[in-house]
Design a protein around this motif. Structure first.
Motif, PDB file in Angstrom:
ATOM      1  N   LEU A 101     -13.876 -13.634  47.577  1.00  0.00           N
ATOM      2  CA  LEU A 101     -15.875 -13.207  48.238  1.00  0.00           C
ATOM      3  C   LEU A 101     -16.519 -14.859  48.703  1.00  0.00           C
ATOM      4  N   ALA A 102     -15.760 -15.508  49.105  1.00  0.00           N
ATOM      5  CA  ALA A 102     -15.926 -17.017  49.706  1.00  0.00           C
ATOM      6  C   ALA A 102     -15.160 -18.430  49.299  1.00  0.00           C
ATOM      7  N   THR A 103     -15.507 -18.733  50.726  1.00  0.00           N
ATOM      8  CA  THR A 103     -15.073 -20.143  50.425  1.00  0.00           C
ATOM      9  C   THR A 103     -16.117 -20.906  49.717  1.00  0.00           C
ATOM     10  N   MET A 104     -15.893 -22.131  49.176  1.00  0.00           N
ATOM     11  CA  MET A 104     -16.847 -23.088  47.917  1.00  0.00           C
ATOM     12  C   MET A 104     -16.262 -24.022  48.334  1.00  0.00           C
ATOM     13  N   GLY A 105     -17.442 -25.673  47.900  1.00  0.00           N
ATOM     14  CA  GLY A 105     -16.967 -26.664  48.184  1.00  0.00           C
ATOM     15  C   GLY A 105     -16.262 -26.714  46.595  1.00  0.00           C
ATOM     16  N   ALA A 106     -15.936 -26.333  45.243  1.00  0.00           N
ATOM     17  CA  ALA A 106     -15.728 -26.461  44.263  1.00  0.00           C
ATOM     18  C   ALA A 106     -13.543 -25.732  45.120  1.00  0.00           C
ATOM     19  N   PRO A 107     -13.195 -26.580  43.871  1.00  0.00           N
ATOM     20  CA  PRO A 107     -11.741 -25.497  44.347  1.00  0.00           C
ATOM     21  C   PRO A 107     -11.875 -23.845  43.629  1.00  0.00           C
ATOM     22  N   TYR A 108     -10.898 -23.595  44.283  1.00  0.00           N
ATOM     23  CA  TYR A 108     -11.029 -21.904  44.115  1.00  0.00           C
ATOM     24  C   TYR A 108      -9.916 -21.418  44.397  1.00  0.00           C
ATOM     25  N   PHE A 109     -10.709 -20.607  43.104  1.00  0.00           N
ATOM     26  CA  PHE A 109      -8.910 -19.280  42.641  1.00  0.00           C
ATOM     27  C   PHE A 109      -9.365 -17.959  43.088  1.00  0.00           C
ATOM     28  N   LEU A 110      -8.146 -16.956  43.648  1.00  0.00           N
ATOM     29  CA  LEU A 110      -8.993 -15.323  43.965  1.00  0.00           C
ATOM     30  C   LEU A 110      -8.409 -14.592  43.197  1.00  0.00           C
ATOM     31  N   TYR A 111      -8.784 -13.761  42.425  1.00  0.00           N
ATOM     32  CA  TYR A 111      -7.590 -12.305  41.837  1.00  0.00           C
ATOM     33  C   TYR A 111      -7.992 -11.410  42.389  1.00  0.00           C
ATOM     34  N   GLN A 112      -6.710 -10.842  43.235  1.00  0.00           N
ATOM     35  CA  GLN A 112      -6.997  -9.867  44.058  1.00  0.00           C
ATOM     36  C   GLN A 112      -5.975  -8.664  43.821  1.00  0.00           C
ATOM     37  N   ASP A 113      -6.337  -7.749  44.596  1.00  0.00           N
ATOM     38  CA  ASP A 113      -5.132  -6.259  43.972  1.00  0.00           C
ATOM     39  C   ASP A 113      -4.947  -5.310  45.397  1.00  0.00           C
ATOM     40  N   LEU A 114      -5.860  -6.171  46.611  1.00  0.00           N
ATOM     41  CA  LEU A 114      -5.201  -5.282  47.911  1.00  0.00           C
ATOM     42  C   LEU A 114      -5.799  -6.648  48.862  1.00  0.00           C
ATOM     43  N   SER A 115      -4.951  -6.487  49.629  1.00  0.00           N
ATOM     44  CA  SER A 115      -5.239  -7.049  51.311  1.00  0.00           C
ATOM     45  C   SER A 115      -6.007  -6.709  52.268  1.00  0.00           C
ATOM     46  N   TYR A 116      -6.637  -6.701  53.339  1.00  0.00           N
ATOM     47  CA  TYR A 116      -6.484  -6.225  54.692  1.00  0.00           C
ATOM     48  C   TYR A 116      -5.256  -6.223  55.148  1.00  0.00           C
ATOM     49  N   ASP A 117      -4.410  -6.778  55.016  1.00  0.00           N
ATOM     50  CA  ASP A 117      -3.120  -6.959  56.111  1.00  0.00           C
ATOM     51  C   ASP A 117      -2.264  -5.482  55.090  1.00  0.00           C
ATOM     52  N   VAL A 118      -2.121  -5.203  54.092  1.00  0.00           N
ATOM     53  CA  VAL A 118      -1.848  -3.836  53.826  1.00  0.00           C
ATOM     54  C   VAL A 118      -2.784  -2.879  54.354  1.00  0.00           C
ATOM     55  N   VAL A 119      -4.251  -3.368  54.109  1.00  0.00           N
ATOM     56  CA  VAL A 119      -4.443  -1.986  54.724  1.00  0.00           C
ATOM     57  C   VAL A 119      -4.136  -1.572  56.540  1.00  0.00           C
ATOM     58  N   LEU A 120      -3.811  -2.678  56.911  1.00  0.00           N
ATOM     59  CA  LEU A 120      -3.850  -2.544  58.976  1.00  0.00           C
ATOM     60  C   LEU A 120      -2.811  -1.616  58.772  1.00  0.00           C
ATOM     61  N   ASP A 121      -1.832  -2.502  57.952  1.00  0.00           N
ATOM     62  CA  ASP A 121       0.125  -1.763  57.970  1.00  0.00           C
ATOM     63  C   ASP A 121       0.152  -0.353  57.217  1.00  0.00           C
ATOM     64  N   LEU A 122      -0.953  -0.185  56.265  1.00  0.00           N
ATOM     65  CA  LEU A 122      -0.848   1.711  56.102  1.00  0.00           C
ATOM     66  C   LEU A 122      -1.574   2.396  58.032  1.00  0.00           C
ATOM     67  N   LEU A 123      -2.590   1.933  57.993  1.00  0.00           N
ATOM     68  CA  LEU A 123      -2.731   2.654  59.321  1.00  0.00           C
ATOM     69  C   LEU A 123      -2.113   1.880  60.489  1.00  0.00           C
TER      70      LEU A 123
END
Length: 317
Positions: A101-123
């Motif tokens: 969602l965003a870069t933030m001032g506090a330490p943050y973690f992400l939970y993901q199911d897909l990346s845009y690199d995967v999308v580009l590889d498929l395209l």
């Protein structure tokens, strides 16, 4: 420790991202950690604001109207500033974001199911990934390759500043390390579970219906079930074509129940042999698993496929 939970909630927050954030937040709050406080710092977009964003983003692409408001620069900057401000106001020690969602001032973690690199590889894979590309076109009808590259570059900046990335699958974890180049120590697989009961005080329905109480499914198996809100991405059109052929050439008693979409997802009336139940809650889906003989979801593109482990937990092939 105060953990911020950041998600862009759907109109019905429970159904966001196939119930995953709602269930995950509830599980974190139930965790036996008296030193952990989980506070929501996410975004609930009011209906009028959502309509306004859709209207201002409306455009024609590929012969259809699309509204990419969640992928526009204005939303990216505005929502990022809002999330960061909410986390600071709540004095969060760390923030868990559902997706990037965003870069933030506090330490943050992400939970993901897909990346845009995967999308580009498929395209870029061409005919070999035709079905997956068709699925991408239905998931992201408003994004051309240039827009995907821009979103990928933004995603990389969010990854770079993150304290860690949790992935729904080992496949995505490997891709983030080997394809995207993230530090392996920064990437962790956290597999999703079957959706629990919508009643947070009740046990998950996978536990509530024991193996002994599951229905016996004698052959022939004639009662087919499709579950998926994104009908085309999940291959619902293929299921309808297959059903018509099966009823015509094999057994007219074969039936199909379709659950997930808010309204009938293809032109024309509901075909013979099909029962359309629309969108139903998790408890009702469990009853559908019990009442059918076979799950049929030939998905073109899948981040994880929770529907399959839900069906397996009910003994549904």
């Amino acid at each position: 420790m105060r953990l911020g939970f950041a998600c862009v909630w759907d109109r019905d927050p429970r159904r966001t991202w196939s119930y995953t954030p709602w269930e995950l937040r509830a599980a974190l709050r139930r965790a036996p950690r008296p030193d952990l406080a989980v506070t929501d710092v996410g975004i609930n977009v009011p209906a009028m604001v959502r309509h306004g964003l859709r209207a201002t983003s409306l455009r024609r692409r590929g012969g259809r109207w699309v509204t990419p408001w969640e992928h526009g620069r204005a939303w990216e900057h505005g929502s990022a500033a809002y999330l960061d401000r909410r986390a600071r106001t709540a004095r969060c020690d760390a923030v868990l974001q559902i997706q990037d969602l965003a870069t933030m001032g506090a330490p943050y973690f992400l939970y993901q199911d897909l990346s845009y690199d995967v999308v580009l590889d498929l395209l870029d894979a061409g005919p070999e990934s035709g079905a997956a590309v068709a699925g991408l076109g239905q998931y992201f009808p408003h994004l051309d390759r240039a827009a995907v590259v821009r979103r990928r570059d933004r995603q990389l900046r969010v990854y770079e500043a993150a304290a860690g990335v949790f992935t729904m699958s080992d496949f995505l974890a490997r891709s983030l390390v080997e394809r995207t180049g993230l530090d392996p120590a920064k990437v962790h697989t956290v597999l999703p579970g079957a959706t629990a009961s919508v009643d947070p005080t009740a046990p998950p329905w996978g536990e509530a219906r024991s193996a002994a109480s599951r229905p016996r499914r004698d052959r022939p198996r004639r009662r087919l079930l499709f579950v998926g809100t994104t009908f085309g991405v999940k291959g619902g059109d293929l299921v309808l074509d297959a059903l018509a052929a099966l009823r015509r050439d094999h057994d007219p008693a074969i039936t199909l129940t379709v659950a997930g979409p808010d309204q009938w997802p293809v032109p024309g009336p509901v075909p013979d042999g099909v029962t359309f139940v629309g969108r139903v809650d998790a408890a009702a889906v469990a009853d559908l698993y019990a009442a059918h003989d076979l799950l049929v979801v030939p998905s073109r593109l899948e981040g994880f496929g929770k529907v399959f482990i839900e069906a397996l937990s009910q003994g549904l092939p």
